[in-house]
Design an enzyme around this catalytic site. Structure first.
Site, PDB file in Angstrom:
ATOM      1  N   SER A 126       0.839  -1.200   0.000  1.00 39.73           N
ATOM      2  CA  SER A 126       0.000   0.000   0.000  1.00 39.73           C
ATOM      3  C   SER A 126       0.878   1.255   0.000  1.00 39.73           C
ATOM      4  O   SER A 126       1.631   1.483  -0.940  1.00 39.73           O
ATOM      5  CB  SER A 126      -0.952  -0.059   1.198  1.00 39.73           C
ATOM      6  OG  SER A 126      -1.973   0.888   1.077  1.00 39.73           O
ATOM      7  N   ASP A 151     -10.009  -4.778  -4.380  1.00 39.57           N
ATOM      8  CA  ASP A 151      -9.369  -3.780  -3.520  1.00 39.57           C
ATOM      9  C   ASP A 151     -10.039  -2.432  -3.766  1.00 39.57           C
ATOM     10  O   ASP A 151      -9.887  -1.835  -4.829  1.00 39.57           O
ATOM     11  CB  ASP A 151      -7.880  -3.702  -3.854  1.00 39.57           C
ATOM     12  CG  ASP A 151      -7.105  -2.814  -2.899  1.00 39.57           C
ATOM     13  OD1 ASP A 151      -7.720  -1.989  -2.196  1.00 39.57           O
ATOM     14  OD2 ASP A 151      -5.862  -2.939  -2.869  1.00 39.57           O
ATOM     15  N   HIS A 170      -7.878  -5.537   0.121  1.00 38.12           N
ATOM     16  CA  HIS A 170      -6.635  -4.761   0.074  1.00 38.12           C
ATOM     17  C   HIS A 170      -5.414  -5.507   0.592  1.00 38.12           C
ATOM     18  O   HIS A 170      -4.332  -5.394   0.030  1.00 38.12           O
ATOM     19  CB  HIS A 170      -6.830  -3.465   0.865  1.00 38.12           C
ATOM     20  CG  HIS A 170      -5.667  -2.523   0.789  1.00 38.12           C
ATOM     21  ND1 HIS A 170      -5.102  -2.129  -0.405  1.00 38.12           N
ATOM     22  CD2 HIS A 170      -4.939  -1.899   1.765  1.00 38.12           C
ATOM     23  CE1 HIS A 170      -4.101  -1.293  -0.173  1.00 38.12           C
ATOM     24  NE2 HIS A 170      -3.977  -1.156   1.140  1.00 38.12           N
TER      25      HIS A 170
END
Length: 271
Positions: A107, A214, A246
Protein backbone atom coordinates in the site's frame (compact mmCIF):
# COMPACT_ATOMS: atom_id res chain seq x y z
CA UNK A 1 10.92 -18.43 13.51
CA UNK A 2 12.53 -16.61 16.42
CA UNK A 3 10.65 -13.81 18.16
CA UNK A 4 11.15 -10.32 16.82
CA UNK A 5 13.91 -8.17 18.22
CA UNK A 6 13.89 -4.39 18.33
CA UNK A 7 16.37 -1.79 17.17
CA UNK A 8 16.14 1.98 17.41
CA UNK A 9 17.83 4.09 14.74
CA UNK A 10 18.13 7.83 14.34
CA UNK A 11 15.61 8.54 11.59
CA UNK A 12 15.17 11.70 9.57
CA UNK A 13 12.32 12.82 11.88
CA UNK A 14 13.43 11.26 15.17
CA UNK A 15 13.72 7.80 16.66
CA UNK A 16 12.90 4.98 14.22
CA UNK A 17 11.68 1.70 15.73
CA UNK A 18 12.78 -1.35 13.72
CA UNK A 19 11.43 -4.89 14.06
CA UNK A 20 13.91 -7.66 13.25
CA UNK A 21 13.10 -11.37 12.90
CA UNK A 22 16.43 -13.23 13.10
CA UNK A 23 17.42 -16.37 11.26
CA UNK A 24 20.34 -18.64 12.22
CA UNK A 25 21.54 -19.24 8.64
CA UNK A 26 19.78 -16.81 6.29
CA UNK A 27 20.18 -17.13 2.53
CA UNK A 28 18.71 -13.69 1.86
CA UNK A 29 17.41 -10.63 3.70
CA UNK A 30 13.95 -9.12 3.37
CA UNK A 31 13.06 -5.52 4.15
CA UNK A 32 9.34 -4.77 4.69
CA UNK A 33 7.62 -1.38 4.25
CA UNK A 34 4.18 -1.24 5.87
CA UNK A 35 1.12 0.73 4.84
CA UNK A 36 -0.57 3.93 5.99
CA UNK A 37 -1.82 4.13 9.57
CA UNK A 38 -0.52 0.72 10.63
CA UNK A 39 2.83 -0.61 11.86
CA UNK A 40 5.37 -3.29 11.08
CA UNK A 41 4.24 -5.53 13.91
CA UNK A 42 1.23 -6.48 11.77
CA UNK A 43 3.66 -8.24 9.41
CA UNK A 44 4.72 -11.01 11.79
CA UNK A 45 2.87 -13.52 9.58
CA UNK A 46 4.70 -12.37 6.47
CA UNK A 47 7.98 -12.44 8.38
CA UNK A 48 7.22 -15.99 9.52
CA UNK A 49 6.67 -17.19 5.96
CA UNK A 50 9.82 -15.46 4.74
CA UNK A 51 11.78 -16.79 7.70
CA UNK A 52 10.69 -20.35 6.93
CA UNK A 53 11.84 -19.67 3.37
CA UNK A 54 15.31 -18.69 4.57
CA UNK A 55 15.16 -14.94 5.16
CA UNK A 56 16.24 -12.68 7.94
CA UNK A 57 13.56 -9.97 8.04
CA UNK A 58 13.69 -6.30 9.06
CA UNK A 59 10.78 -3.84 9.12
CA UNK A 60 10.67 -0.28 10.47
CA UNK A 61 7.66 1.53 11.84
CA UNK A 62 7.64 4.56 9.51
CA UNK A 63 7.82 8.04 11.00
CA UNK A 64 4.56 8.93 12.72
CA UNK A 65 3.53 5.27 12.86
CA UNK A 66 3.71 2.49 15.42
CA UNK A 67 6.42 3.09 18.00
CA UNK A 68 8.47 5.49 15.89
CA UNK A 69 8.67 9.21 16.65
CA UNK A 70 6.53 11.87 15.04
CA UNK A 71 3.00 13.20 15.04
CA UNK A 72 0.63 10.34 14.29
CA UNK A 73 0.29 9.57 10.55
CA UNK A 74 1.95 12.84 9.52
CA UNK A 75 4.48 12.36 6.72
CA UNK A 76 5.58 15.66 5.27
CA UNK A 77 7.98 14.19 2.72
CA UNK A 78 8.11 10.57 1.58
CA UNK A 79 11.71 11.08 0.50
CA UNK A 80 12.50 11.10 4.23
CA UNK A 81 10.72 7.76 4.64
CA UNK A 82 12.79 6.34 1.78
CA UNK A 83 15.93 7.63 3.49
CA UNK A 84 14.84 5.97 6.74
CA UNK A 85 14.30 2.69 4.90
CA UNK A 86 17.77 3.02 3.38
CA UNK A 87 19.20 3.44 6.88
CA UNK A 88 17.52 0.17 7.88
CA UNK A 89 19.01 -1.46 4.77
CA UNK A 90 22.39 -0.28 6.05
CA UNK A 91 21.69 -2.00 9.37
CA UNK A 92 20.83 -5.19 7.49
CA UNK A 93 23.98 -5.09 5.39
CA UNK A 94 26.18 -4.44 8.42
CA UNK A 95 24.71 -7.47 10.20
CA UNK A 96 24.52 -9.71 7.11
CA UNK A 97 27.10 -8.61 4.53
CA UNK A 98 26.73 -10.05 1.07
CA UNK A 99 23.18 -11.36 1.40
CA UNK A 100 20.73 -10.64 -1.44
CA UNK A 101 18.21 -7.99 -0.35
CA UNK A 102 14.51 -8.19 -1.23
CA UNK A 103 12.20 -5.20 -0.62
CA UNK A 104 8.49 -5.82 0.06
CA UNK A 105 6.14 -2.82 0.17
CA UNK A 106 2.41 -2.85 0.88
CA UNK A 107 0.00 0.00 0.00
CA UNK A 108 1.70 3.24 1.14
CA UNK A 109 4.74 1.06 1.67
CA UNK A 110 4.47 0.17 -2.01
CA UNK A 111 4.87 3.85 -2.88
CA UNK A 112 7.89 4.05 -0.57
CA UNK A 113 9.33 0.83 -2.04
CA UNK A 114 8.83 2.04 -5.62
CA UNK A 115 10.64 5.27 -4.87
CA UNK A 116 13.34 3.34 -3.00
CA UNK A 117 13.89 1.18 -6.09
CA UNK A 118 14.25 4.31 -8.21
CA UNK A 119 16.82 5.77 -5.82
CA UNK A 120 18.63 2.64 -4.60
CA UNK A 121 17.58 -0.16 -6.93
CA UNK A 122 21.17 -1.20 -7.62
CA UNK A 123 21.28 -2.60 -4.08
CA UNK A 124 18.17 -4.76 -4.48
CA UNK A 125 17.76 -8.30 -5.76
CA UNK A 126 13.96 -8.08 -6.11
CA UNK A 127 11.01 -5.78 -5.46
CA UNK A 128 7.60 -6.99 -4.25
CA UNK A 129 4.62 -4.60 -4.39
CA UNK A 130 1.36 -5.50 -2.63
CA UNK A 131 -1.65 -3.28 -3.39
CA UNK A 132 0.79 -0.44 -4.07
CA UNK A 133 -0.15 3.23 -4.02
CA UNK A 134 1.35 4.07 -7.40
CA UNK A 135 -0.11 5.36 -10.64
CA UNK A 136 -3.59 6.89 -10.60
CA UNK A 137 -4.77 7.06 -6.98
CA UNK A 138 -7.58 9.58 -6.73
CA UNK A 139 -8.06 9.79 -2.96
CA UNK A 140 -5.50 12.52 -2.13
CA UNK A 141 -6.82 14.93 -4.75
CA UNK A 142 -10.41 14.29 -3.74
CA UNK A 143 -9.75 14.94 -0.05
CA UNK A 144 -7.43 17.92 -0.60
CA UNK A 145 -10.20 19.65 -2.56
CA UNK A 146 -12.30 19.78 0.64
CA UNK A 147 -12.06 22.59 3.18
CA UNK A 148 -11.95 20.04 6.00
CA UNK A 149 -10.70 16.45 5.85
CA UNK A 150 -13.59 14.19 6.93
CA UNK A 151 -13.10 12.01 9.98
CA UNK A 152 -13.49 8.78 8.02
CA UNK A 153 -11.02 6.10 9.13
CA UNK A 154 -10.06 3.06 7.08
CA UNK A 155 -12.86 0.50 7.21
CA UNK A 156 -11.59 -2.78 8.72
CA UNK A 157 -13.91 -4.68 6.36
CA UNK A 158 -12.00 -3.28 3.37
CA UNK A 159 -8.84 -5.12 4.38
CA UNK A 160 -9.77 -8.79 4.01
CA UNK A 161 -12.66 -11.22 3.69
CA UNK A 162 -11.39 -12.79 6.92
CA UNK A 163 -13.38 -11.04 9.68
CA UNK A 164 -10.69 -11.80 12.26
CA UNK A 165 -8.28 -9.54 10.35
CA UNK A 166 -10.64 -6.57 10.56
CA UNK A 167 -11.39 -7.23 14.22
CA UNK A 168 -7.70 -7.33 15.13
CA UNK A 169 -7.06 -4.15 13.15
CA UNK A 170 -9.92 -2.33 14.87
CA UNK A 171 -8.65 -3.36 18.31
CA UNK A 172 -4.97 -2.58 17.68
CA UNK A 173 -3.91 0.48 19.74
CA UNK A 174 -0.91 1.12 17.47
CA UNK A 175 -3.14 1.48 14.40
CA UNK A 176 -4.38 4.99 13.60
CA UNK A 177 -8.17 5.07 13.61
CA UNK A 178 -8.67 8.76 12.90
CA UNK A 179 -8.85 10.92 9.75
CA UNK A 180 -6.09 11.41 7.22
CA UNK A 181 -4.07 14.59 7.67
CA UNK A 182 -3.53 17.27 5.06
CA UNK A 183 0.31 17.28 5.07
CA UNK A 184 0.33 13.53 4.44
CA UNK A 185 -2.20 13.81 1.62
CA UNK A 186 -0.09 16.56 0.05
CA UNK A 187 2.99 14.35 0.36
CA UNK A 188 1.13 11.47 -1.27
CA UNK A 189 0.19 13.66 -4.24
CA UNK A 190 3.75 14.94 -4.67
CA UNK A 191 5.33 11.52 -4.42
CA UNK A 192 2.89 9.89 -6.83
CA UNK A 193 4.03 12.51 -9.34
CA UNK A 194 7.69 12.00 -8.44
CA UNK A 195 7.50 8.24 -8.95
CA UNK A 196 5.60 8.73 -12.21
CA UNK A 197 8.42 10.95 -13.48
CA UNK A 198 11.22 8.97 -11.87
CA UNK A 199 11.79 6.39 -14.57
CA UNK A 200 11.61 2.61 -14.56
CA UNK A 201 13.63 0.18 -12.45
CA UNK A 202 15.35 -1.50 -15.38
CA UNK A 203 15.91 -5.23 -15.11
CA UNK A 204 15.08 -5.44 -11.38
CA UNK A 205 12.62 -8.34 -10.96
CA UNK A 206 9.25 -7.07 -9.72
CA UNK A 207 6.35 -9.09 -8.27
CA UNK A 208 3.02 -7.23 -8.20
CA UNK A 209 0.29 -8.67 -5.96
CA UNK A 210 -3.21 -7.15 -5.90
CA UNK A 211 -6.73 -8.01 -4.79
CA UNK A 212 -9.28 -7.73 -7.59
CA UNK A 213 -11.78 -6.27 -5.09
CA UNK A 214 -9.37 -3.78 -3.52
CA UNK A 215 -11.46 -0.67 -2.91
CA UNK A 216 -8.84 1.24 -0.96
CA UNK A 217 -6.24 1.16 -3.74
CA UNK A 218 -8.10 0.10 -6.88
CA UNK A 219 -6.38 -2.31 -9.23
CA UNK A 220 -6.75 -0.24 -12.40
CA UNK A 221 -5.04 2.81 -10.91
CA UNK A 222 -2.11 0.79 -9.60
CA UNK A 223 -1.66 -0.93 -12.96
CA UNK A 224 -0.79 2.41 -14.55
CA UNK A 225 1.98 2.96 -12.03
CA UNK A 226 3.35 -0.58 -11.97
CA UNK A 227 3.60 -0.78 -15.76
CA UNK A 228 5.33 2.60 -15.88
CA UNK A 229 7.72 1.54 -13.11
CA UNK A 230 8.70 -1.72 -14.80
CA UNK A 231 8.93 -0.29 -18.32
CA UNK A 232 8.53 -2.10 -21.62
CA UNK A 233 11.45 -4.47 -21.13
CA UNK A 234 11.18 -5.00 -17.38
CA UNK A 235 10.90 -8.24 -15.42
CA UNK A 236 7.33 -8.08 -14.10
CA UNK A 237 5.36 -10.93 -12.55
CA UNK A 238 1.70 -10.06 -11.91
CA UNK A 239 -0.72 -11.89 -9.61
CA UNK A 240 -4.31 -10.65 -9.21
CA UNK A 241 -6.54 -12.55 -6.78
CA UNK A 242 -10.28 -12.71 -7.62
CA UNK A 243 -12.45 -11.41 -4.79
CA UNK A 244 -9.50 -10.42 -2.62
CA UNK A 245 -9.50 -7.07 -0.86
CA UNK A 246 -6.64 -4.76 0.07
CA UNK A 247 -4.40 -6.88 2.30
CA UNK A 248 -3.62 -9.95 0.21
CA UNK A 249 -1.14 -11.22 2.83
CA UNK A 250 -4.08 -11.36 5.28
CA UNK A 251 -6.70 -12.67 2.88
CA UNK A 252 -8.56 -15.98 2.97
CA UNK A 253 -6.36 -16.98 0.01
CA UNK A 254 -3.12 -16.10 1.83
CA UNK A 255 -1.66 -19.59 1.27
CA UNK A 256 -1.86 -19.02 -2.49
CA UNK A 257 -0.37 -15.54 -2.12
CA UNK A 258 2.56 -16.81 -0.06
CA UNK A 259 3.17 -19.64 -2.53
CA UNK A 260 3.33 -17.07 -5.33
CA UNK A 261 5.69 -14.91 -3.26
CA UNK A 262 8.11 -17.69 -2.36
CA UNK A 263 7.98 -19.15 -5.87
CA UNK A 264 8.94 -15.77 -7.31
CA UNK A 265 11.79 -15.42 -4.84
CA UNK A 266 13.05 -18.92 -5.61
CA UNK A 267 13.25 -17.99 -9.29
CA UNK A 268 15.05 -14.74 -8.61
CA UNK A 269 17.48 -16.11 -6.02
CA UNK A 270 18.43 -19.01 -8.31
CA UNK A 271 19.93 -16.65 -10.88
Amino acid sequence: MADARSHVLAGTRGALHVHAWPHPRPRYAALLAHGYGEHAGRYAGVAGVLGAHGAVVYAPDHAGHGRSAGERVVIEDFEDVVSDLHAVAGLVRAAHPGLPLVLVGHSMGGLVAARYAQRHGDGLTALVLSGPVVGAWELPGRLLALDEIPDTPVSPAALSRDPAVGAAYAADPLVWHGPMKRPTLQAFARTLATVAAGGDVGALPVLWLHGADDRLVPLAGSRVGVERLTGTGGDLTERVYPGARHEVFEETTRAEVFADLTGFLDRVLAR
